[in-house]
Design a protein around this motif. Sequence first.
Motif, PDB file in Angstrom:
ATOM      1  N   ALA A 118       4.325   0.749   5.329  1.00  0.00           N
ATOM      2  CA  ALA A 118       3.175   1.764   5.183  1.00  0.00           C
ATOM      3  C   ALA A 118       3.309   2.150   3.720  1.00  0.00           C
ATOM      4  N   GLU A 159       2.627  -1.625   1.523  1.00  0.00           N
ATOM      5  CA  GLU A 159       0.897  -1.130   1.546  1.00  0.00           C
ATOM      6  C   GLU A 159       0.230  -0.613   0.443  1.00  0.00           C
ATOM      7  N   MET A 171       5.921   8.741   4.203  1.00  0.00           N
ATOM      8  CA  MET A 171       5.732   7.869   5.003  1.00  0.00           C
ATOM      9  C   MET A 171       6.794   6.303   5.051  1.00  0.00           C
TER      10      MET A 171
END
Length: 53
Positions: free
Chosen positions: A17, A20, A13
């Motif tokens: 991302a 998060e 990723m």
Amino acid sequence: AQTKALLTAELDMPLAAAVEMDAATQALLMNSADYAEFHAAFTEKRPPKWQGR
């Protein structure tokens, strides 16, 4: 187990991302019975009794 799965998923990723996803997962795990047991055991200076919940 959830943390290991999260780390494996984050390898592919982008950083934003992954950060998060970390925040969302931590918020969920902090409401678990095992998280409460962690704090109780730490405060009482005893080994935790994990329940897997």
